[in-house]
Design an enzyme around this catalytic site. Sequence first.
Site, PDB file in Angstrom:
ATOM      1  N   ASP A  20      75.001  -3.546 -32.827  1.00  0.00           N
ATOM      2  CA  ASP A  20      75.769  -4.000 -33.702  1.00  0.00           C
ATOM      3  C   ASP A  20      76.138  -4.084 -34.916  1.00  0.00           C
ATOM      4  O   ASP A  20      77.276  -4.293 -35.346  1.00  0.00           O
ATOM      5  CB  ASP A  20      74.736  -5.547 -33.470  1.00  0.00           C
ATOM      6  N   HIS A  21      75.316  -2.813 -35.336  1.00  0.00           N
ATOM      7  CA  HIS A  21      76.468  -2.482 -36.921  1.00  0.00           C
ATOM      8  C   HIS A  21      77.184  -1.210 -36.592  1.00  0.00           C
ATOM      9  O   HIS A  21      78.316  -1.589 -37.544  1.00  0.00           O
ATOM     10  CB  HIS A  21      74.631  -1.972 -37.289  1.00  0.00           C
ATOM     11  N   ASP A  38      64.658  -3.779 -38.863  1.00  0.00           N
ATOM     12  CA  ASP A  38      65.855  -4.658 -39.405  1.00  0.00           C
ATOM     13  C   ASP A  38      65.071  -4.990 -40.404  1.00  0.00           C
ATOM     14  O   ASP A  38      64.726  -5.883 -39.921  1.00  0.00           O
ATOM     15  CB  ASP A  38      67.012  -5.308 -38.395  1.00  0.00           C
ATOM     16  N   ARG A  65      73.782 -11.335 -47.911  1.00  0.00           N
ATOM     17  CA  ARG A  65      73.858 -10.062 -49.394  1.00  0.00           C
ATOM     18  C   ARG A  65      74.748  -9.569 -50.095  1.00  0.00           C
ATOM     19  O   ARG A  65      75.689  -9.540 -49.350  1.00  0.00           O
ATOM     20  CB  ARG A  65      72.919  -8.957 -48.610  1.00  0.00           C
ATOM     21  N   SER A  69      67.544  -3.456 -47.272  1.00  0.00           N
ATOM     22  CA  SER A  69      67.347  -3.304 -46.083  1.00  0.00           C
ATOM     23  C   SER A  69      66.044  -1.957 -45.877  1.00  0.00           C
ATOM     24  O   SER A  69      64.921  -1.409 -46.492  1.00  0.00           O
ATOM     25  CB  SER A  69      69.061  -2.817 -45.861  1.00  0.00           C
ATOM     26  N   ARG A  89      66.014   0.439 -44.040  1.00  0.00           N
ATOM     27  CA  ARG A  89      67.198   1.901 -43.550  1.00  0.00           C
ATOM     28  C   ARG A  89      65.496   2.529 -43.679  1.00  0.00           C
ATOM     29  O   ARG A  89      65.268   3.184 -44.958  1.00  0.00           O
ATOM     30  CB  ARG A  89      67.920   1.636 -43.449  1.00  0.00           C
TER      31      ARG A  89
HETATM   32  C1  MIC Z   1      71.240  -4.924 -43.843  1.00  0.00           C
HETATM   33  O1  MIC Z   1      71.503  -5.790 -43.692  1.00  0.00           O
HETATM   34  O2  MIC Z   1      70.997  -4.308 -44.685  1.00  0.00           O
HETATM   35  C2  MIC Z   1      71.112  -4.152 -42.591  1.00  0.00           C
HETATM   36  C3  MIC Z   1      72.421  -2.895 -42.364  1.00  0.00           C
HETATM   37  O3  MIC Z   1      71.243  -4.599 -41.350  1.00  0.00           O
HETATM   38  C4  MIC Z   1      69.898  -3.088 -42.467  1.00  0.00           C
HETATM   39  C5  MIC Z   1      69.342  -2.043 -42.131  1.00  0.00           C
HETATM   40  C6  MIC Z   1      69.883  -1.092 -41.586  1.00  0.00           C
HETATM   41  O4  MIC Z   1      70.369  -0.453 -42.966  1.00  0.00           O
HETATM   42  O5  MIC Z   1      70.369   0.036 -41.180  1.00  0.00           O
HETATM   43  C7  MIC Z   1      68.258  -3.909 -42.895  1.00  0.00           C
HETATM   44  O6  MIC Z   1      68.723  -5.148 -43.357  1.00  0.00           O
HETATM   45  O7  MIC Z   1      67.871  -3.788 -42.865  1.00  0.00           O
HETATM   46 FE1  SF4 Z   2      73.840  -7.054 -39.654  1.00  0.00          FE
HETATM   47 FE2  SF4 Z   2      71.487  -6.809 -41.317  1.00  0.00          FE
HETATM   48 FE3  SF4 Z   2      74.073  -8.333 -42.281  1.00  0.00          FE
HETATM   49 FE4  SF4 Z   2      72.492  -9.364 -40.321  1.00  0.00          FE
HETATM   50  S1  SF4 Z   2      72.636  -8.814 -42.036  1.00  0.00           S
HETATM   51  S2  SF4 Z   2      74.401  -9.207 -39.818  1.00  0.00           S
HETATM   52  S3  SF4 Z   2      71.452  -7.242 -39.725  1.00  0.00           S
HETATM   53  S4  SF4 Z   2      74.024  -5.869 -41.196  1.00  0.00           S
END
Ligand code: MIC
Ligand code: SF4
Length: 637
Positions: A63-64, A118, A378, A531, A533
Amino acid sequence: MASVTEKILKAHLKDGRYEAGKEIGIKIDDTLTQDATGTMAYLEFEAMGLPKVDTELSVSYVDHNMLQTDFKNADDHDYLRSVAAKYGVLYSRAGNGICHQVHLERFARPGKTLLGSDSHTPTAGGAGSLAIGAGGLDVAIAMGGGIFYLDTPKVVGVRLTGRLRAWVSAKDIILEMLRRFDVKGGVGKVYEYFGDGVKTLSVPERATITNMGAELGATTSIFPSDDVTKDYLKMQEREKDWVEMHHDSDSDFSEIIELDLAKIEPLVAKPHSPGNVASLKELEGMKVDQVIVGSCTNSSFRDLMVVATILKGKKINPNVSFCVLPGSRQVYSMIARNGALADLISAGARILESACGPCIGMGQAPRSGGVTVRTFNRNFEGRCGTKDAKAYLCSPEVAVAAALYGQFTNPEKLGGYPIIPHDKPMIDDSMIVKPPKDGSKIEIIRGPNIKPLPQMKPLDDEIRKEVLIKVQDNVTTDHIMPAGAQILPLRSNIPAISEFVFSQIDPSFPKRAKEKGGGFIIGGENYGQGSSREHAAIAPLYLGVKAVIVKSWARIHKGNLVNFGIVPLTFEDPKDYDRIAQGDMLEIKDLRDAIKKGIITIRDSTKGFDFNAKVDVSGRAMDVLLDGGEINHVKRK
Ligand code: MIC
Ligand code: SF4
């Protein structure tokens, strides 16, 4: 007598004593991964040498990394597809939707534990799951049937009373929580919602709240499992997954927060933090350039229907670029069948595929200095892809009003609140690929973008290295390891992605780290928020970072550092932070002994003074650090 949280944790307890602040190990029933963290998680799972996953349910989502501008993301998808088939994991194909929305619809189960790579995994808490976000390695271990360790959280009860007024929605409830408690108010806590107001909220609305509870720094958030949950699961043809779950008495909570839903007003999080919440009133009249409805926070059928119903027969303001991303293929097909999609299109919406997209900077970056209004969770500086853009977070109601008027506007101006139909969801799991019974013969596909994991060494006993960078409070993992369309495709290639560590703050960091042969990072409060990550740990490790010394930590990032053998240290006296500068030479002796003692004396030989730092980790995590990370630790054991 117990809270829902305590009941679930105790039913899954495998190690340790349930006592707030003390480390416990729990059994994980279900796991989820997404593509941006998943490639690493499955490389780690492979490194463990197990034949199959050992969970009740494991799902791998794509999905990313959806923009396929070259081979990289497509390579990753193929790797994920083949690895899922080999090891017994369900594979949700690109196009099936955002992991958290799909998981809520098709898999989230009350009373179960879910671990996801995630940070918004707590979305499933809207359906009564105890759902926690973690680093990929923690999820890989859980997939192998291993225990997940966490500090026993304080369970804070949030009593909801009354009913939301028209034009105020679930997003405003979580923004109210963020207004009160900010981005580190939830550290070490689970927010458990209860009270009469709960039954006025549908499961997707509850999920909006538990989703964005991640922004409070909480371990997770959860709702009880009641008749509303039962009806939701029934609509999803999953009534068999329902169990009833409630807390027993108000004394089960360490503290109670009162929220009168009728008193909540429309709120907006201003740049550049989800905790920077203001009343919509303060912003009314401010011009906006872009409006986007989507993300795992606000892209349910309900959310999109609110927007489509309001827009029916109207046109978007000509100065606004308006985009919509349905959260799942289920939501997408439902609005396509009932005509709402046509209403959105004729209003002038740009419809994007069902994915994270602009939430993670995968396209739709706003114009220079632009104002972008998003229903996301975010708004960290630069996350949208335009460094000097200003991102505001709000409900779908506030977003659609801004899209129509071209400026922040009280949605009450739109007239009567739309009536949302209760369409039966379209159940079609054909984009979720089931693994074969025996996957042992399956060849894993590894394109040139899949690079092996870096090797880790046991911890050095002496370190004499420079402070490579000193950063402020609330540094996010988006600062440490940015995402976006350019960098995300490198998630399975650590040497390449490490060139972008701290690129938002100081692009010369990777070069300096390599020239100096590694060193230290100095941080402020709540270091590593955001995140999950683990690249924010692995890439600095690759550049030679040995230890990070901060005033306080965000949970997931600290866990990720331990997993990769970087020592997380906390200033004993936060004032020492002010005495240290970038470029100072720091010296540590007898590190291995000091780790066991839990306290370290560090010499700043540039300035000529000593200071103490705490190794604030459990006994188990100390062993992991001494072995040079979790993979070595598991191998040694
Ligand atoms: C995000 O919303 O920052 C992400 C991208 O979903 C991350 C995961 C990632 O960095 O792959 C998260 O929320 O953990
Ligand atoms: Fe995707 Fe993270 Fe954004 Fe949710 S917050 S839509 S998991 S990138």
